[in-house]
Design an enzyme around this catalytic site. Sequence first.
Site, PDB file in Angstrom:
ATOM      1  N   GLY A   1      40.438  45.906  38.877  1.00 38.05           N
ATOM      2  CA  GLY A   1      40.668  45.912  40.322  1.00 38.05           C
ATOM      3  C   GLY A   1      40.516  44.515  40.892  1.00 38.05           C
ATOM      4  O   GLY A   1      39.991  43.614  40.231  1.00 38.05           O
TER       5      GLY A   1
ATOM      6  N   CYS B   1      37.452  44.725  33.144  1.00 35.72           N
ATOM      7  CA  CYS B   1      37.674  43.729  34.196  1.00 35.72           C
ATOM      8  C   CYS B   1      36.718  43.958  35.378  1.00 35.72           C
ATOM      9  O   CYS B   1      35.533  43.667  35.268  1.00 35.72           O
ATOM     10  CB  CYS B   1      39.136  43.737  34.617  1.00 35.72           C
ATOM     11  SG  CYS B   1      39.625  42.234  35.505  1.00 35.72           S
ATOM     12  N   MET B   2      37.199  44.483  36.509  1.00 32.07           N
ATOM     13  CA  MET B   2      36.299  44.809  37.613  1.00 32.07           C
ATOM     14  C   MET B   2      35.208  45.761  37.150  1.00 32.07           C
ATOM     15  O   MET B   2      34.039  45.636  37.537  1.00 32.07           O
ATOM     16  CB  MET B   2      37.093  45.422  38.767  1.00 32.07           C
ATOM     17  CG  MET B   2      36.243  45.947  39.925  1.00 32.07           C
ATOM     18  SD  MET B   2      35.205  44.714  40.749  1.00 32.07           S
ATOM     19  CE  MET B   2      36.463  43.716  41.545  1.00 32.07           C
TER      20      MET B   2
ATOM     21  N   GLN C   1      32.369  43.874  35.559  1.00 26.57           N
ATOM     22  CA  GLN C   1      31.480  43.224  36.517  1.00 26.57           C
ATOM     23  C   GLN C   1      30.571  44.243  37.200  1.00 26.57           C
ATOM     24  O   GLN C   1      29.376  43.990  37.408  1.00 26.57           O
ATOM     25  CB  GLN C   1      32.319  42.463  37.539  1.00 26.57           C
ATOM     26  CG  GLN C   1      33.138  41.336  36.927  1.00 26.57           C
ATOM     27  CD  GLN C   1      34.247  40.849  37.839  1.00 26.57           C
ATOM     28  OE1 GLN C   1      34.241  41.088  39.033  1.00 26.57           O
ATOM     29  NE2 GLN C   1      35.216  40.152  37.251  1.00 26.57           N
TER      30      GLN C   1
ATOM     31  N   ASN D   1      42.999  38.535  34.246  1.00 31.90           N
ATOM     32  CA  ASN D   1      43.426  38.298  35.623  1.00 31.90           C
ATOM     33  C   ASN D   1      42.236  38.566  36.545  1.00 31.90           C
ATOM     34  O   ASN D   1      42.123  39.629  37.135  1.00 31.90           O
ATOM     35  CB  ASN D   1      44.610  39.194  35.983  1.00 31.90           C
ATOM     36  CG  ASN D   1      45.143  38.902  37.370  1.00 31.90           C
ATOM     37  OD1 ASN D   1      44.932  37.816  37.920  1.00 31.90           O
ATOM     38  ND2 ASN D   1      45.828  39.854  37.961  1.00 31.90           N
TER      39      ASN D   1
ATOM     40  N   GLY E   1      38.883  36.532  39.093  1.00 26.93           N
ATOM     41  CA  GLY E   1      38.331  35.338  39.719  1.00 26.93           C
ATOM     42  C   GLY E   1      36.819  35.275  39.721  1.00 26.93           C
ATOM     43  O   GLY E   1      36.237  34.317  40.231  1.00 26.93           O
ATOM     44  N   TYR E   2      36.160  36.310  39.166  1.00 27.89           N
ATOM     45  CA  TYR E   2      34.702  36.355  39.114  1.00 27.89           C
ATOM     46  C   TYR E   2      34.254  36.569  37.672  1.00 27.89           C
ATOM     47  O   TYR E   2      35.019  37.060  36.841  1.00 27.89           O
ATOM     48  CB  TYR E   2      34.168  37.482  40.005  1.00 27.89           C
ATOM     49  CG  TYR E   2      34.357  37.215  41.480  1.00 27.89           C
ATOM     50  CD1 TYR E   2      33.326  36.715  42.257  1.00 27.89           C
ATOM     51  CD2 TYR E   2      35.591  37.458  42.089  1.00 27.89           C
ATOM     52  CE1 TYR E   2      33.502  36.467  43.613  1.00 27.89           C
ATOM     53  CE2 TYR E   2      35.777  37.208  43.444  1.00 27.89           C
ATOM     54  CZ  TYR E   2      34.727  36.707  44.197  1.00 27.89           C
ATOM     55  OH  TYR E   2      34.916  36.445  45.529  1.00 27.89           O
TER      56      TYR E   2
ATOM     57  N   HIS F   1      41.788  42.695  29.475  1.00 26.26           N
ATOM     58  CA  HIS F   1      42.539  43.946  29.514  1.00 26.26           C
ATOM     59  C   HIS F   1      42.961  44.353  28.099  1.00 26.26           C
ATOM     60  O   HIS F   1      44.008  43.915  27.611  1.00 26.26           O
ATOM     61  CB  HIS F   1      43.786  43.794  30.391  1.00 26.26           C
ATOM     62  CG  HIS F   1      43.471  43.485  31.822  1.00 26.26           C
ATOM     63  ND1 HIS F   1      43.311  44.461  32.781  1.00 26.26           N
ATOM     64  CD2 HIS F   1      43.270  42.307  32.448  1.00 26.26           C
ATOM     65  CE1 HIS F   1      43.027  43.899  33.941  1.00 26.26           C
ATOM     66  NE2 HIS F   1      42.993  42.592  33.764  1.00 26.26           N
TER      67      HIS F   1
ATOM     68  N   ASP G   1      44.180  47.045  27.267  1.00 22.27           N
ATOM     69  CA  ASP G   1      45.358  47.896  27.417  1.00 22.27           C
ATOM     70  C   ASP G   1      46.604  47.094  27.760  1.00 22.27           C
ATOM     71  O   ASP G   1      47.605  47.668  28.184  1.00 22.27           O
ATOM     72  CB  ASP G   1      45.124  48.901  28.545  1.00 22.27           C
ATOM     73  CG  ASP G   1      44.758  48.202  29.852  1.00 22.27           C
ATOM     74  OD1 ASP G   1      45.512  48.305  30.840  1.00 22.27           O
ATOM     75  OD2 ASP G   1      43.705  47.537  29.906  1.00 22.27           O
TER      76      ASP G   1
END
Length: 269
Positions: free
Chosen positions: A124, A151-152, A155, A193, A195-196, A236, A238
């Site tokens: 996300g 990803c998100m 985090q 992809n 930014g954190y 990712h 996937d």
Amino acid sequence: MDEFLRAHDIPGLAGIDTRALVRRLRDHGVMKGTLLGPDADLDAALEDLRARQLPTDQISQVSTRTAYPSPLGKYNVVLFDFGLKHSILRELDRRGCAVTVVPHDFTANRVRTLSPDGIMLSNGPGDPKSIPQAIDVIRDLQEEYPIFGICMGHQLLSLANGADTYKLRFGHRGFNHPVRDLRTGRIEFTSQNHGYAVDPQSLTGTDLEVTHIEINDETIEGVRNRRTGSFSVQYHPDAAAGPHDAVHLFDDFIDLMRSHRSARAEGKC
């Protein structure tokens, strides 16, 4: 191309020195930008850009509003939608999972009513700290169910376990990021992809161990909870259309659910 973009209300830009743009971003890091026409008032546009506050609710804009199921399968997975890619659904479907996609603000008690074998946390946009309620829900559920975050989701799982995140100067974009699996030494090329990133210093005193590292800048790319076995990766696995080096992580999630189901049947959890 111009006609196509106009028909779909998509802004386009041509005739700029992309090398100069890359150099500026490399020197100063990620920054706000705007597209202007040839007759724009540059001073006014710059003043407006500096004063503009970027939105912090990106996840609420892209998450599903209501829960929805996919076809039945052997393992029941609840998938939190923080902006998921349908390639995640395809990988779970290939492995015989019945998936219920739920909104980003779904409560822990509502998850329990679905009796999942495991929980997935999707990718996300934006800052993971913008949805603290999701962090609380993950913290509440992680003692009961295996969790796999992407990803998100990586985090958020880290934050739920007491770690911290920070904003990268440039972010990781593209499909050629080399990642080392610290357990095997294997290097996988990954699609990223974000930014954190997770702060490595913040893992001290938590139940998390680092499992994957980005070779170029040594940022954390994967963690695992030592007690529960739940795990997450920043990239990712996937990736569609690729690379597919890390797609085996979905098999690891299936194995984790299988072990948890067996332990539950034997009354061990």
